[in-house]
Structures are given as structure tokens and as C-alpha cells.
Design a protein around this motif. Structure first.
Motif, PDB file in Angstrom:
ATOM      1  N   VAL A  25       0.858  -1.188   0.000  1.00  0.00           N
ATOM      2  CA  VAL A  25       0.000   0.000   0.000  1.00  0.00           C
ATOM      3  C   VAL A  25       0.895   1.239   0.000  1.00  0.00           C
ATOM      4  CG1 VAL A  25      -1.797   1.302   1.197  1.00  0.00           C
ATOM      5  CG2 VAL A  25      -1.819  -1.212   1.263  1.00  0.00           C
ATOM      6  N   ASN A  26       0.687   2.105  -0.972  1.00  0.00           N
ATOM      7  CA  ASN A  26       1.472   3.339  -1.065  1.00  0.00           C
ATOM      8  C   ASN A  26       0.557   4.537  -0.826  1.00  0.00           C
ATOM      9  OD1 ASN A  26       3.869   1.943  -1.897  1.00  0.00           O
ATOM     10  ND2 ASN A  26       2.984   1.789  -3.947  1.00  0.00           N
ATOM     11  N   ARG A  27       1.003   5.428   0.036  1.00  0.00           N
ATOM     12  CA  ARG A  27       0.191   6.612   0.334  1.00  0.00           C
ATOM     13  C   ARG A  27       1.089   7.855   0.289  1.00  0.00           C
ATOM     14  NH1 ARG A  27      -3.004   6.082   5.650  1.00  0.00           N
ATOM     15  NH2 ARG A  27      -4.087   4.569   4.305  1.00  0.00           N
ATOM     16  N   LEU A  28       0.616   8.842  -0.463  1.00  0.00           N
ATOM     17  CA  LEU A  28       1.339  10.105  -0.516  1.00  0.00           C
ATOM     18  C   LEU A  28       0.752  11.031   0.533  1.00  0.00           C
ATOM     19  CD1 LEU A  28       3.522  11.760  -1.952  1.00  0.00           C
ATOM     20  CD2 LEU A  28       1.781  12.562  -3.554  1.00  0.00           C
ATOM     21  N   GLU A  29       1.508  11.233   1.614  1.00  0.00           N
ATOM     22  CA  GLU A  29       1.052  12.097   2.697  1.00  0.00           C
ATOM     23  C   GLU A  29       1.222  13.557   2.276  1.00  0.00           C
ATOM     24  OE1 GLU A  29      -0.353  11.085   5.302  1.00  0.00           O
ATOM     25  OE2 GLU A  29       0.286   9.033   5.737  1.00  0.00           O
ATOM     26  N   GLU A  30       0.212  14.365   2.520  1.00  0.00           N
ATOM     27  CA  GLU A  30       0.302  15.779   2.173  1.00  0.00           C
ATOM     28  C   GLU A  30       1.284  16.499   3.078  1.00  0.00           C
ATOM     29  OE1 GLU A  30      -3.556  17.510   2.239  1.00  0.00           O
ATOM     30  OE2 GLU A  30      -4.400  16.120   0.767  1.00  0.00           O
ATOM     31  N   SER A  31       2.009  17.453   2.479  1.00  0.00           N
ATOM     32  CA  SER A  31       2.949  18.256   3.254  1.00  0.00           C
ATOM     33  C   SER A  31       2.194  19.097   4.272  1.00  0.00           C
ATOM     34  CB  SER A  31       3.740  19.172   2.315  1.00  0.00           C
ATOM     35  OG  SER A  31       4.561  20.049   3.059  1.00  0.00           O
ATOM     36  N   GLU A  32       2.819  19.319   5.430  1.00  0.00           N
ATOM     37  CA  GLU A  32       2.211  20.181   6.436  1.00  0.00           C
ATOM     38  C   GLU A  32       2.273  21.630   5.973  1.00  0.00           C
ATOM     39  OE1 GLU A  32       3.683  19.663  10.360  1.00  0.00           O
ATOM     40  OE2 GLU A  32       3.753  17.479  10.214  1.00  0.00           O
ATOM     41  N   LEU A  33       1.320  22.422   6.406  1.00  0.00           N
ATOM     42  CA  LEU A  33       1.298  23.854   6.077  1.00  0.00           C
ATOM     43  C   LEU A  33       2.191  24.589   7.072  1.00  0.00           C
ATOM     44  CD1 LEU A  33      -2.510  24.355   5.281  1.00  0.00           C
ATOM     45  CD2 LEU A  33      -0.614  24.283   3.666  1.00  0.00           C
ATOM     46  N   ASN A  34       3.500  24.497   6.831  1.00  0.00           N
ATOM     47  CA  ASN A  34       4.459  25.153   7.717  1.00  0.00           C
ATOM     48  C   ASN A  34       5.423  26.017   6.901  1.00  0.00           C
ATOM     49  OD1 ASN A  34       6.205  23.304   6.516  1.00  0.00           O
ATOM     50  ND2 ASN A  34       6.066  21.864   8.230  1.00  0.00           N
ATOM     51  N   GLN A  35       6.349  26.667   7.585  1.00  0.00           N
ATOM     52  CA  GLN A  35       7.250  27.607   6.907  1.00  0.00           C
ATOM     53  C   GLN A  35       8.144  26.905   5.890  1.00  0.00           C
ATOM     54  OE1 GLN A  35       6.857  30.942   7.568  1.00  0.00           O
ATOM     55  NE2 GLN A  35       8.025  31.100   5.657  1.00  0.00           N
ATOM     56  N   GLU A  36       8.554  25.698   6.204  1.00  0.00           N
ATOM     57  CA  GLU A  36       9.401  24.943   5.266  1.00  0.00           C
ATOM     58  C   GLU A  36       8.676  24.730   3.940  1.00  0.00           C
ATOM     59  OE1 GLU A  36      11.659  20.600   4.911  1.00  0.00           O
ATOM     60  OE2 GLU A  36      10.474  21.090   6.696  1.00  0.00           O
ATOM     61  N   PHE A  37       7.396  24.381   4.034  1.00  0.00           N
ATOM     62  CA  PHE A  37       6.587  24.169   2.826  1.00  0.00           C
ATOM     63  C   PHE A  37       6.376  25.479   2.070  1.00  0.00           C
ATOM     64  CE2 PHE A  37       2.093  24.038   1.182  1.00  0.00           C
ATOM     65  CZ  PHE A  37       2.372  23.275   0.063  1.00  0.00           C
ATOM     66  N   PHE A  38       6.057  26.557   2.798  1.00  0.00           N
ATOM     67  CA  PHE A  38       5.828  27.848   2.144  1.00  0.00           C
ATOM     68  C   PHE A  38       7.077  28.305   1.383  1.00  0.00           C
ATOM     69  CE2 PHE A  38       2.799  28.891   5.900  1.00  0.00           C
ATOM     70  CZ  PHE A  38       1.808  28.111   5.325  1.00  0.00           C
ATOM     71  N   ASP A  39       8.258  28.091   1.978  1.00  0.00           N
ATOM     72  CA  ASP A  39       9.505  28.564   1.360  1.00  0.00           C
ATOM     73  C   ASP A  39       9.895  27.738   0.142  1.00  0.00           C
ATOM     74  OD1 ASP A  39       9.661  30.537   3.236  1.00  0.00           O
ATOM     75  OD2 ASP A  39      11.211  29.582   4.466  1.00  0.00           O
ATOM     76  N   LYS A  40       9.338  26.529   0.036  1.00  0.00           N
ATOM     77  CA  LYS A  40       9.579  25.733  -1.170  1.00  0.00           C
ATOM     78  C   LYS A  40       8.812  26.300  -2.362  1.00  0.00           C
ATOM     79  CE  LYS A  40      10.491  21.308   1.125  1.00  0.00           C
ATOM     80  NZ  LYS A  40       9.962  19.932   1.379  1.00  0.00           N
ATOM     81  N   LEU A  41       7.695  26.946  -2.081  1.00  0.00           N
ATOM     82  CA  LEU A  41       6.835  27.457  -3.150  1.00  0.00           C
ATOM     83  C   LEU A  41       7.118  28.919  -3.495  1.00  0.00           C
ATOM     84  CD1 LEU A  41       3.428  25.903  -2.063  1.00  0.00           C
ATOM     85  CD2 LEU A  41       4.789  25.239  -4.028  1.00  0.00           C
ATOM     86  N   PHE A  42       7.513  29.681  -2.468  1.00  0.00           N
ATOM     87  CA  PHE A  42       7.688  31.119  -2.671  1.00  0.00           C
ATOM     88  C   PHE A  42       9.050  31.546  -2.121  1.00  0.00           C
ATOM     89  CE2 PHE A  42       3.201  30.128  -1.718  1.00  0.00           C
ATOM     90  CZ  PHE A  42       2.641  30.422  -2.948  1.00  0.00           C
ATOM     91  N   ALA A  43       9.381  32.816  -2.342  1.00  0.00           N
ATOM     92  CA  ALA A  43      10.627  33.343  -1.802  1.00  0.00           C
ATOM     93  C   ALA A  43      10.628  33.219  -0.282  1.00  0.00           C
ATOM     94  CB  ALA A  43      10.807  34.804  -2.224  1.00  0.00           C
ATOM     95  N   ALA A  44      11.816  33.079   0.294  1.00  0.00           N
ATOM     96  CA  ALA A  44      11.933  32.862   1.740  1.00  0.00           C
ATOM     97  C   ALA A  44      11.196  33.943   2.527  1.00  0.00           C
ATOM     98  CB  ALA A  44      13.409  32.844   2.138  1.00  0.00           C
ATOM     99  N   ASN A  45      10.322  33.472   3.433  1.00  0.00           N
ATOM    100  CA  ASN A  45       9.560  34.338   4.329  1.00  0.00           C
ATOM    101  C   ASN A  45       8.587  35.285   3.625  1.00  0.00           C
ATOM    102  OD1 ASN A  45      10.735  33.350   6.796  1.00  0.00           O
ATOM    103  ND2 ASN A  45      12.591  34.520   6.273  1.00  0.00           N
ATOM    104  N   GLU A  46       8.349  35.076   2.326  1.00  0.00           N
ATOM    105  CA  GLU A  46       7.347  35.887   1.629  1.00  0.00           C
ATOM    106  C   GLU A  46       5.953  35.538   2.125  1.00  0.00           C
ATOM    107  OE1 GLU A  46       5.709  36.782  -2.927  1.00  0.00           O
ATOM    108  OE2 GLU A  46       7.382  35.399  -2.616  1.00  0.00           O
ATOM    109  N   VAL A  47       5.769  34.259   2.448  1.00  0.00           N
ATOM    110  CA  VAL A  47       4.504  33.775   2.999  1.00  0.00           C
ATOM    111  C   VAL A  47       4.799  33.142   4.343  1.00  0.00           C
ATOM    112  CG1 VAL A  47       2.643  32.103   2.714  1.00  0.00           C
ATOM    113  CG2 VAL A  47       3.464  33.408   0.743  1.00  0.00           C
ATOM    114  N   THR A  48       4.073  33.581   5.387  1.00  0.00           N
ATOM    115  CA  THR A  48       4.357  33.070   6.732  1.00  0.00           C
ATOM    116  C   THR A  48       3.123  32.507   7.430  1.00  0.00           C
ATOM    117  OG1 THR A  48       4.038  35.290   7.650  1.00  0.00           O
ATOM    118  CG2 THR A  48       6.306  34.647   7.059  1.00  0.00           C
ATOM    119  N   THR A  49       1.932  32.692   6.835  1.00  0.00           N
ATOM    120  CA  THR A  49       0.715  32.187   7.470  1.00  0.00           C
ATOM    121  C   THR A  49      -0.128  31.418   6.452  1.00  0.00           C
ATOM    122  OG1 THR A  49      -0.646  34.125   6.939  1.00  0.00           O
ATOM    123  CG2 THR A  49       0.671  34.213   8.977  1.00  0.00           C
TER     124      THR A  49
END
Length: 442
Positions: free
Chosen positions: A248-272
Motif C-alpha cells: 500500500v502506497n500513500r502520498l502524505e500531504e505536506s504540512e502547512l508550515n514555513q518549510e513548505f511555504f519557502d519551497k513554493l515562494f521566496a523565503a519568508n514571503e509567505v508566513t501564514t
């Protein structure tokens, strides 16, 4: 030299070219003398070959080449001067079988057939009315996009018990004429269409078995992928298999935290989470602008194609297509001819808009379009890669060195220029709409 044209009807014409020796001999004599200076032939010093020898040995060939070039160049110039909107290229008249001596004394008379673009009035006016949609991200669409982003940056786990949305690595077995047949495959439960089958795959552990009807569970293209069979094999396929879970394979969703936000946007551009949701909404609605623009373009295309009711010189165009594609079979030509005429019709409408309104596609505009396409491609594969404008310009110049790519981008730039111009001519009504409602309009 005398050149003239005569209309057969509104879409067919002939061009006649008459040459006398005075029209071609001076240039032919010059070409023969130049050839004598360059020729390297046995028995003669380099550059010392007598003009008479060149004339006797190669004169007819030189004359033939020059006359053909003179006629082709003259027709091209004439078409431009007369502002004839020609389709395809002029074709020598089939029954024009005059025999010439090619002895520098012939009066040449050539007749060419041409196809003409039909006359029509551009249908786009201030009374033409269209709707441009301002597409908003509804809650369902926004949630789906956020879920996909979280899954894209999530991690793979192997739970003991399956849940809805998991991927089952499984063995599919059934009895064949020569005994049991088994294939291993990854079964995506999220794309199963039958609710009862989807439910039967929830709560399974390793080595559990369940009966499954693949034709009820999946679309045809999914069955082809799962079983690795050819499309023509699907119809005769016995769809009933026994599925045995191997993992059984399951793709767990990433947590909505700063590490995840910084992967998508510039560092600290999104914090909430609120900022994240707003950013995703902005990104989605920017993408929707492309959907809206494409729908408006499609509606303008349909409107123009329906409003312009014209006839084309189809017999001539078929002969021209055969002449330029000698290996094409008649069946293939006839099958694709309707699409060819449709594309030709819209091209003529576009060209008429460009010509009558003196629109111009500049090189800088093609460069900018190339940069946009390259940027979109880079971001598709690496969301965090941010090329400089200088890098994009270099990539664009390299891309445009490929003639095929350059022509494609020029035609795209022309289409966009025509679209933007027409938007300024017609009446545009703006309507706000949710994406799920917009999808129903397509």
C-alpha cells in the motif's frame, strides 16, 4: 517582356508571360561569358575556355535556367505590383505543351494558373458582441489546487491498511486458456469511477484479495496503461481479475508550515496559512485569465468562420498540394483537405485584418513571446528557478535561429496581434463567474 493576367472567375485566374530574344539574350550572353572565365575543362587553361565552346556545350542549359528564373521572378514581382492575393504558388498550365528549340531565337509564351483568395468583408465591427469572463476560484477549485500542491511536496508512506486515494501495488490474475495469467500493476484508487469498486479497495492489507472488473473501474486509456496492452486488445479483454495486494502506497500531504511555504515562494514571503491561501488564489486566477482569453479567441474564431461564407479554388489547390507533395496519396489528400481549407480560411481572415489595418509584427514582439514561452517551460519543471531577463533573451535568440520555431512564433505573435486589435473593435461584455460554472460553458 509582356506579362498580364486574366480572371477566369472570382477565385481562378491565369498569368501569361511573353518573352522575346531581346528580353533574355543580353543576360544569357553575360552568364555564358562569366562561365567561360570560371570554367575548368580538360584541354583548356583555367579561365581561358572559349566562349563559343561554353555556348555549344552548356548554352542551352544556361538559357533554360535563366529563362525559368526570369519568368518566376517576373511573376512574383507582377503579383506584388498588382496586389493579387494568391493562394499557393502559380502552376504551369497543364495543356501548355509548346516545344521550343532553345536556340536563342525563340519567342517564349508561358501560361500559369493561379488561385485567388475570395473577396469578403471583415465581419468584426462595433456591433459584434462577445463576453469576456472574469473567472474566480471557487472554494472547491481552490481546495483542489492546495491539495495538489501539498501532495506534490509530500512524502510517500506505506501504511498497513489502505484508504481512499491510496495507490495499491498489486498482482492482477485471471484464468487463461493455458493456465493462470498474472500481471503486476500500480492501481490508483483515486481515479476509479465505480463507487462500489472504490469502496471495495478500502481497508485492504498486504496479501488481501478482491475481485475487480477493470472495465467498470477504469477508462480505456487507464486499462491500457495498467495492463500494458495495445488499444485494439481492450475490446476483447475479459475484464474480471483477482487483485492481490502486495503493498500500500500513500502520498502524505505536506504540512502547512514555513518549510513548505519557502519551497513554493521566496523565503519568508509567505508566513501564514491565510497568506498562503491568498497567494494560491492569485496564482490560480492568473491562470484562469488564460482560460478566459482562450475562450474569447475561440468564440471570435467561430464567429468569423461562420460569418465569412466564401468559395475557394479547390481544384487548383488540390493540384498545387499534389505538386508540392508528390508522394501524398489521393486518399490522404482528400481526407485532410477539409481541415486544410478551414485553416486557410482563418489565415486569410487574419491576413486581411493585418493588411487592411496596417498591423505589423515586430521582431522585438516575437522575442518577447519567445521569452514568455521559455519562462513558462522553465517554471513548469522547476517552480523555484528564476531565470534573468538576459538569460531569457539569450535562449529566445537561440530558439529563433531554428526557422521552423521562428515561423511558428511569428504566426503566434501575428495571431495575438490580430486578437488584441479585434478586441478594440468589437463590443466586449465582462462577466464574473466561478471556475466550476465556467467549465460548464466549454
Amino acid at each position: 517582356m509582356k506579362i498580364s493576367h486574366e480572371k477566369i472567375d472570382g477565385i481562378n485566374a491565369i498569368i501569361k508571360v511573353d518573352l522575346t530574344p531581346e528580353d533574355y539574350n543580353p543576360q544569357v550572353d553575360k552568364a555564358i561569358k562569366e562561365q567561360a572565365k570560371k570554367a575548368k575543362l580538360p584541354g583548356f587553361r583555367s579561365g581561358q575556355v572559349p566562349v563559343g565552346h561554353i555556348r555549344r556545350s552548356f548554352g542551352k542549359s544556361i538559357l533554360f535556367d535563366f529563362v525559368n528564373k526570369l519568368v518566376n521572378d517576373s511573376i512574383t514581382t507582377y503579383i506584388g505590383e498588382q496586389k493579387l492575393e494568391v493562394l499557393g504558388q502559380p502552376l504551369p498550365k497543364e495543356e501548355d505543351n509548346a516545344n521550343y528549340n532553345w536556340d536563342y531565337k525563340d519567342n517564349f509564351n508561358f501560361t500559369y494558373e493561379i488561385g485567388l483568395a475570395p473577396e469578403f468583408t471583415i465581419p468584426f465591427t462595433a456591433e459584434s458582441e462577445f463576453t469576456e469572463y472574469d473567472i474566480k476560484a471557487d472554494d472547491e477549485t481552490l481546495a483542489s489546487r492546495i491539495k495538489n500542491l501539498r501532495r506534490s511536496y509530500g512524502k510517500m508512506t506505506n501504511p498497513e491498511v489502505s484508504a481512499e486515494g491510496d495507490v495499491l501495488f498489486a498482482a492482477l490474475t485471471q484464468e487463461g486458456p493455458e493456465g493462470p495469467v498474472e500481471k503486476t500493476a500500480s492501481i490508483r484508487t483515486d481515479i476509479i469511477e465505480d463507487a462500489k469498486i472504490k469502496k471495495s479497495l478500502v481497508g485492504l492489507k498486504q496479501d488481501d484479495t478482491v475481485k475487480i472488473d477493470l472495465k467498470k473501474a477504469f477508462k480505456e486509456e487507464d486499462i491500457i496503461r495498467i495492463l500494458g496492452i495495445a488499444p485494439e486488445e481492450v475490446a476483447a479483454l475479459d475484464p474480471k481479475f483477482t487483485l492481490t495486494v502486495k503493498n500500500v502506497n500513500r502520498l502524505e500531504e505536506s504540512e502547512l508550515n514555513q518549510e513548505f511555504f519557502d519551497k513554493l515562494f521566496a523565503a519568508n514571503e509567505v508566513t501564514t496559512e491565510e497568506q498562503f491561501t491568498e497567494k494560491v488564489k492569485e496564482e490560480v486566477e492568473n491562470l484562469f485569465k488564460q482560460n478566459s482569453a482562450q475562450k474569447l479567441r475561440n468564440e471570435m474564431y467561430t464567429y468569423g468562420m461562420d460569418a465569412v461564407n466564401v468559395t475557394f479554388p479547390e481544384a487548383f489547390l488540390k493540384r498545387w498540394l499534389k505538386a508540392t507533395n508528390p508522394n501524398i496519396a489521393d486518399e490522404e489528400l482528400n481526407e485532410g483537405f477539409a481541415d486544410f481549407i478551414s485553416n486557410l480560411k482563418w489565415t486569410i481572415i487574419e491576413n486581411r485584418v493585418v493588411t487592411e489595418n496596417k498591423l505589423e509584427v515586430k521582431y522585438e514582439e516575437v522575442i518577447e513571446l519567445a521569452k514568455e514561452r521559455i519562462y513558462a517551460q522553465i517554471k513548469m519543471y522547476n517552480i523555484n528557478d528564476e531565470p534573468t531577463d538576459e538569460q531569457l533573451a539569450q535562449y529566445a535568440v537561440q530558439l529563433l535561429q531554428d526557422r521552423e520555431q521562428a515561423n511558428r512564433l511569428f504566426e503566434e505573435a501575428k495571431a495575438l496581434k490580430v486578437y488584441e486589435f479585434l478586441k478594440g473593435v468589437v463590443k466586449i461584455n465582462t462577466q464574473e463567474i466561478n471556475y466550476n460554472e465556467f467549465e460548464k460553458l466549454a
